[in-house]
Design an enzyme around this catalytic site. Sequence first.
Site, PDB file in Angstrom:
ATOM      1  N   HIS A   1       0.833  -1.198   0.000  1.00  0.00           N
ATOM      2  CA  HIS A   1       0.000   0.000   0.000  1.00  0.00           C
ATOM      3  C   HIS A   1       0.872   1.255   0.000  1.00  0.00           C
ATOM      4  CE1 HIS A   1      -3.465  -2.406   1.752  1.00  0.00           C
ATOM      5  NE2 HIS A   1      -2.454  -3.095   2.241  1.00  0.00           N
TER       6      HIS A   1
ATOM      7  N   THR B   1       0.491   5.163   1.905  1.00  0.00           N
ATOM      8  CA  THR B   1      -0.315   5.726   2.984  1.00  0.00           C
ATOM      9  C   THR B   1      -1.213   6.874   2.535  1.00  0.00           C
ATOM     10  OG1 THR B   1       1.503   7.215   3.577  1.00  0.00           O
ATOM     11  CG2 THR B   1       1.384   5.092   4.733  1.00  0.00           C
TER      12      THR B   1
ATOM     13  N   GLU C   1       2.367  -0.986   4.659  1.00  0.00           N
ATOM     14  CA  GLU C   1       2.123   0.395   4.255  1.00  0.00           C
ATOM     15  C   GLU C   1       3.457   1.084   4.004  1.00  0.00           C
ATOM     16  OE1 GLU C   1      -0.516   2.263   3.697  1.00  0.00           O
ATOM     17  OE2 GLU C   1      -2.230   1.161   4.563  1.00  0.00           O
TER      18      GLU C   1
ATOM     19  N   HIS D   1      -2.331  -3.284  -3.670  1.00  0.00           N
ATOM     20  CA  HIS D   1      -3.708  -3.091  -3.196  1.00  0.00           C
ATOM     21  C   HIS D   1      -4.644  -2.922  -4.390  1.00  0.00           C
ATOM     22  CE1 HIS D   1      -6.351  -0.950   0.072  1.00  0.00           C
ATOM     23  NE2 HIS D   1      -6.790  -2.153  -0.224  1.00  0.00           N
TER      24      HIS D   1
ATOM     25  N   ASP E   1      -3.181   2.139  -5.119  1.00  0.00           N
ATOM     26  CA  ASP E   1      -1.871   2.075  -4.475  1.00  0.00           C
ATOM     27  C   ASP E   1      -1.223   0.698  -4.649  1.00  0.00           C
ATOM     28  OD1 ASP E   1      -4.094   1.402  -2.746  1.00  0.00           O
ATOM     29  OD2 ASP E   1      -2.754   1.321  -1.045  1.00  0.00           O
TER      30      ASP E   1
END
Length: 243
Positions: free
Chosen positions: A33, A35, A98, A140, A150
Amino acid sequence: MTSPEKRMEIIERSSPNFGPRRDGLRPELVVLHHTAMLTAEAALERLCDPAAEVSAHYLVAEDGRTWRLVPETGRAWHAGTGSWGGAGDVNSRSIGIELANAGPLAGFPPFPEPQMAALETLLDGIMARWSIPPAGVIAHSDMAPERKSDPGPKFDWRRLALGGRAVWPDADDTEPAPSAGWDHFRAAAHAAGYAAPAGDWGLVLAAARLRFRPWAAGAPDPAPDSTDVAAMRACVDRRRVPT
């Protein structure tokens, strides 16, 4: 044998936002991912805020600092609705990482070298512990193409693949091939792991181009061409890395 991750410093910061993995499922995927926040510290606070009800197993800052927020045995709340490889509940089947990156807030900036190096070391440990193959490291946007973009167009998937940490078509695979069009693309993308939300394969094409052909993500032709099909077919072969 010492895990590769042991050579990096992991900062422990516990998030309350997790639960047990369901139905005896174990990690078979890693979902990457960004953020979409301006600082790693702001993302850290949100991922640990019980009111936010989001989390990930790890957060990696631009300078390589790495926090562990949820134990790998736990079910972090990072993936949301979506599927991969014909199955849902991606949270129970994955480890979420992340990457601190402002994403659309700053025109999708690139991911700096210290961050990528830390991610590679982190992935080496995770993949070894859970026997996750390179094809199990996904975006993701791959598992939720209707909702997510992302880690985005600047993420270096080819670099990960060169180190055996992801899949990527090699140069020969992306040369124009005889097959093109939706039927060929649907079959190849489904075999690679994608699913079409509400039957919308246009969303899958956009997600596939975002990852494997980011320079083509805004192409005017909405139909998959032979290069799109060839890239999907190449990624079905879990052993492929760039040459």
